[in-house]
Enzyme design. Structure first.
Site, PDB file in Angstrom:
ATOM      1  N   ASN A   9       0.876  -1.177   0.000  1.00 46.30           N
ATOM      2  CA  ASN A   9       0.000   0.000   0.000  1.00 46.30           C
ATOM      3  C   ASN A   9       0.913   1.225   0.000  1.00 46.30           C
ATOM      4  O   ASN A   9       1.515   1.541   1.022  1.00 46.30           O
ATOM      5  CB  ASN A   9      -0.885  -0.052   1.257  1.00 46.30           C
ATOM      6  CG  ASN A   9      -1.677   1.227   1.452  1.00 46.30           C
ATOM      7  OD1 ASN A   9      -1.759   2.066   0.559  1.00 46.30           O
ATOM      8  ND2 ASN A   9      -2.280   1.361   2.640  1.00 46.30           N
ATOM      9  N   TRP A  10       1.014   1.870  -1.155  1.00 41.58           N
ATOM     10  CA  TRP A  10       1.950   2.987  -1.284  1.00 41.58           C
ATOM     11  C   TRP A  10       1.423   4.272  -0.654  1.00 41.58           C
ATOM     12  O   TRP A  10       2.140   5.266  -0.588  1.00 41.58           O
ATOM     13  CB  TRP A  10       2.294   3.226  -2.755  1.00 41.58           C
ATOM     14  CG  TRP A  10       3.061   2.100  -3.387  1.00 41.58           C
ATOM     15  CD1 TRP A  10       3.487   0.948  -2.773  1.00 41.58           C
ATOM     16  CD2 TRP A  10       3.498   2.007  -4.745  1.00 41.58           C
ATOM     17  NE1 TRP A  10       4.162   0.159  -3.673  1.00 41.58           N
ATOM     18  CE2 TRP A  10       4.176   0.787  -4.890  1.00 41.58           C
ATOM     19  CE3 TRP A  10       3.373   2.836  -5.868  1.00 41.58           C
ATOM     20  CZ2 TRP A  10       4.734   0.375  -6.104  1.00 41.58           C
ATOM     21  CZ3 TRP A  10       3.923   2.431  -7.068  1.00 41.58           C
ATOM     22  CH2 TRP A  10       4.603   1.211  -7.184  1.00 41.58           C
ATOM     23  N   LYS A  11       0.153   4.251  -0.266  1.00 40.40           N
ATOM     24  CA  LYS A  11      -0.476   5.444   0.342  1.00 40.40           C
ATOM     25  C   LYS A  11      -0.243   6.662  -0.564  1.00 40.40           C
ATOM     26  O   LYS A  11      -0.187   6.506  -1.786  1.00 40.40           O
ATOM     27  CB  LYS A  11       0.048   5.647   1.773  1.00 40.40           C
ATOM     28  CG  LYS A  11      -0.093   4.364   2.601  1.00 40.40           C
ATOM     29  CD  LYS A  11       0.079   4.558   4.072  1.00 40.40           C
ATOM     30  CE  LYS A  11      -0.083   3.209   4.762  1.00 40.40           C
ATOM     31  NZ  LYS A  11      -0.048   3.289   6.213  1.00 40.40           N
ATOM     32  N   HIS A  99      -9.470   1.152   4.956  1.00 42.51           N
ATOM     33  CA  HIS A  99      -8.180   1.297   5.648  1.00 42.51           C
ATOM     34  C   HIS A  99      -8.369   2.224   6.846  1.00 42.51           C
ATOM     35  O   HIS A  99      -9.163   3.171   6.783  1.00 42.51           O
ATOM     36  CB  HIS A  99      -7.131   1.858   4.681  1.00 42.51           C
ATOM     37  CG  HIS A  99      -5.758   1.840   5.270  1.00 42.51           C
ATOM     38  ND1 HIS A  99      -5.312   2.829   6.116  1.00 42.51           N
ATOM     39  CD2 HIS A  99      -4.757   0.937   5.179  1.00 42.51           C
ATOM     40  CE1 HIS A  99      -4.082   2.529   6.504  1.00 42.51           C
ATOM     41  NE2 HIS A  99      -3.721   1.380   5.948  1.00 42.51           N
ATOM     42  N   GLU A 101      -6.731   4.600   7.923  1.00 46.00           N
ATOM     43  CA  GLU A 101      -6.535   6.033   7.644  1.00 46.00           C
ATOM     44  C   GLU A 101      -7.776   6.627   6.997  1.00 46.00           C
ATOM     45  O   GLU A 101      -8.117   7.784   7.236  1.00 46.00           O
ATOM     46  CB  GLU A 101      -5.282   6.216   6.768  1.00 46.00           C
ATOM     47  CG  GLU A 101      -4.015   6.023   7.597  1.00 46.00           C
ATOM     48  CD  GLU A 101      -2.832   5.443   6.843  1.00 46.00           C
ATOM     49  OE1 GLU A 101      -2.798   5.486   5.601  1.00 46.00           O
ATOM     50  OE2 GLU A 101      -1.919   4.917   7.535  1.00 46.00           O
ATOM     51  N   GLU A 171      -5.310  -5.180  10.806  1.00 41.12           N
ATOM     52  CA  GLU A 171      -4.241  -4.201  11.028  1.00 41.12           C
ATOM     53  C   GLU A 171      -4.500  -3.441  12.326  1.00 41.12           C
ATOM     54  O   GLU A 171      -5.320  -2.512  12.345  1.00 41.12           O
ATOM     55  CB  GLU A 171      -4.218  -3.176   9.890  1.00 41.12           C
ATOM     56  CG  GLU A 171      -4.020  -3.772   8.523  1.00 41.12           C
ATOM     57  CD  GLU A 171      -3.501  -2.726   7.540  1.00 41.12           C
ATOM     58  OE1 GLU A 171      -2.347  -2.859   7.124  1.00 41.12           O
ATOM     59  OE2 GLU A 171      -4.221  -1.770   7.233  1.00 41.12           O
ATOM     60  N   GLY A 177       2.577   2.134  10.772  1.00 38.72           N
ATOM     61  CA  GLY A 177       3.526   3.236  10.597  1.00 38.72           C
ATOM     62  C   GLY A 177       4.262   3.616  11.866  1.00 38.72           C
ATOM     63  O   GLY A 177       4.919   4.650  11.929  1.00 38.72           O
ATOM     64  N   SER A 216       3.486  -2.296  10.287  1.00 39.67           N
ATOM     65  CA  SER A 216       4.940  -2.350  10.435  1.00 39.67           C
ATOM     66  C   SER A 216       5.535  -3.715  10.057  1.00 39.67           C
ATOM     67  O   SER A 216       6.445  -4.208  10.721  1.00 39.67           O
ATOM     68  CB  SER A 216       5.355  -1.936  11.849  1.00 39.67           C
ATOM     69  OG  SER A 216       4.939  -0.600  12.109  1.00 39.67           O
ATOM     70  N   GLY A 237       2.820  -1.201   4.278  1.00 42.57           N
ATOM     71  CA  GLY A 237       2.825   0.225   3.948  1.00 42.57           C
ATOM     72  C   GLY A 237       4.235   0.703   3.658  1.00 42.57           C
ATOM     73  O   GLY A 237       4.796   0.464   2.582  1.00 42.57           O
ATOM     74  N   GLY A 238       4.848   1.356   4.649  1.00 43.72           N
ATOM     75  CA  GLY A 238       6.168   1.984   4.486  1.00 43.72           C
ATOM     76  C   GLY A 238       7.206   1.103   3.806  1.00 43.72           C
ATOM     77  O   GLY A 238       7.916   1.558   2.899  1.00 43.72           O
TER      78      GLY A 238
HETATM   79  P1  PGA Z   1       2.864   0.182   7.659  1.00 44.40           P
HETATM   80  O1  PGA Z   1       1.377   0.390   7.053  1.00 44.40           O
HETATM   81  O2  PGA Z   1       3.397  -1.090   7.059  1.00 44.40           O
HETATM   82  O3  PGA Z   1       3.630   1.402   7.209  1.00 44.40           O
HETATM   83  O4  PGA Z   1       2.715   0.084   9.126  1.00 44.40           O
HETATM   84  C1  PGA Z   1       0.513  -0.695   6.917  1.00 44.40           C
HETATM   85  C2  PGA Z   1      -0.787  -0.227   6.334  1.00 44.40           C
HETATM   86  O5  PGA Z   1      -1.206   0.900   6.623  1.00 44.40           O
HETATM   87  O6  PGA Z   1      -1.450  -0.952   5.553  1.00 44.40           O
END
Ligand code: PGA
Length: 254
Positions: A9-11, A99, A101, A171, A177, A216, A237-238
């Site tokens: 997930n590149w956000k 998600h 966010e 999650e 993050g 993470s 994500g990251g």
């Molecule tokens: P993260 O994000 O790996 O940066 O913790 C995961 C996600 O939001 O899907």
């Protein structure tokens, strides 16, 4: 019998030009046989979907395209929104829905999430339904209650056959993050809980649902997570922004 799935997930990162390089680099770091073992998905921002699709098709990459969100209506006066049909036309196969966010920053409700899940399924794409507890839920011992509710609300009105094709990502919000990960044991126990919740509502098709862990995920913790019976993959994500790092997550057994 459930094929592993690892999604990046590149956000809100990567222009359409960055995306071209990222997907090309990623594919160079993966071997043909890796794709037999794992469905690899990248979810760039909307503005990079078309360029990513073009590279995937031109170079015949075995990487699947995913989107990070969509609206539930097919078309109309919804300024700023993108419909499932528009994504489908770009060969998008997976859509992240709900998600944390989106839920927290953009106030998406469980009923919005449910409408999106249904719209994505109706457009013949696979939702990656995200569920997870906040730090407060966790501290209050309300993790299962919260996650169970989100699953029931998110899947309301779906048929067992539709549910069988879904992907659900557990999650914990406190792990996203932050560099804090749920322990493999805790994540594995929650993945089992997610599956049992689906089985309670929809029967044995719950065994077909792919359950991912997210929060993470890194090359150093992926193998322990993947060893858990009910964890079928990860939403990253990251660590998905760097093709080398993401490729080592995909090749977690190496
Ligand atoms: P993260 O994000 O790996 O940066 O913790 C995961 C996600 O939001 O899907």
């Amino acid at each position: 019998m459930r094929k592993s799935l690892i999604a990046g997930n590149w956000k809100m990162h990567a222009t359409h030009l960055d995306a071209i390089q990222m997907v090309q680099k990623l594919s160079l770091r993966l071997e043909f046989a890796d794709h037999d073992r794992v469905d690899v998905v990248v979810c760039p921002p909307f503005t990079a979907l078309r360029s990513t699709q073009t590279v995937i098709e031109a170079d015949r990459l075995m990487i699947n395209l995913g989107a990070q969100n969509c609206y539930w209506e097919e078309s109309g006066a919804y300024t700023g929104e993108v419909s499932p049909a528009m994504l489908k036309k770009l060969s998008v196969r997976f859509v992240i829905v709900g998600h944390s966010e989106r839920r927290q920053i953009f106030s998406e409700s469980d009923s919005d999430v449910n409408k999106k899940v249904k719209a994505v399924v109706a457009a013949d794409m696979t939702p990656i339904l995200c569920v997870g507890e906040t730090a407060e839920d966790y501290d209050a011992g309300a993790t299962r209650e919260k996650v169970g509710f989100q699953i029931q609300a998110g899947l309301k009105g779906l048929t067992a056959d539709q549910v069988s094709k879904l992907v659900i990502a557990y999650e914990p919000i406190w792990a996203i993050g932050t560099g804090k990960t749920a322990s493999a044991d805790d994540a594995g126990a929650m993945a089992t809980f997610v599956r049992e919740t689906v089985i309670d509502d929809f029967g044995s098709v719950g065994d077909d649902v792919r359950v991912l862990y997210g929060g993470s995920v890194k090359p150093g913790n992926i193998a322990g997570l993947m060893a858990k019976r009910d964890i079928d993959g990860a939403l990253v994500g990251g660590a998905s922004l760097d093709p080398d790092t993401f490729a080592s997550i995909v090749r977690y057994w190496v």
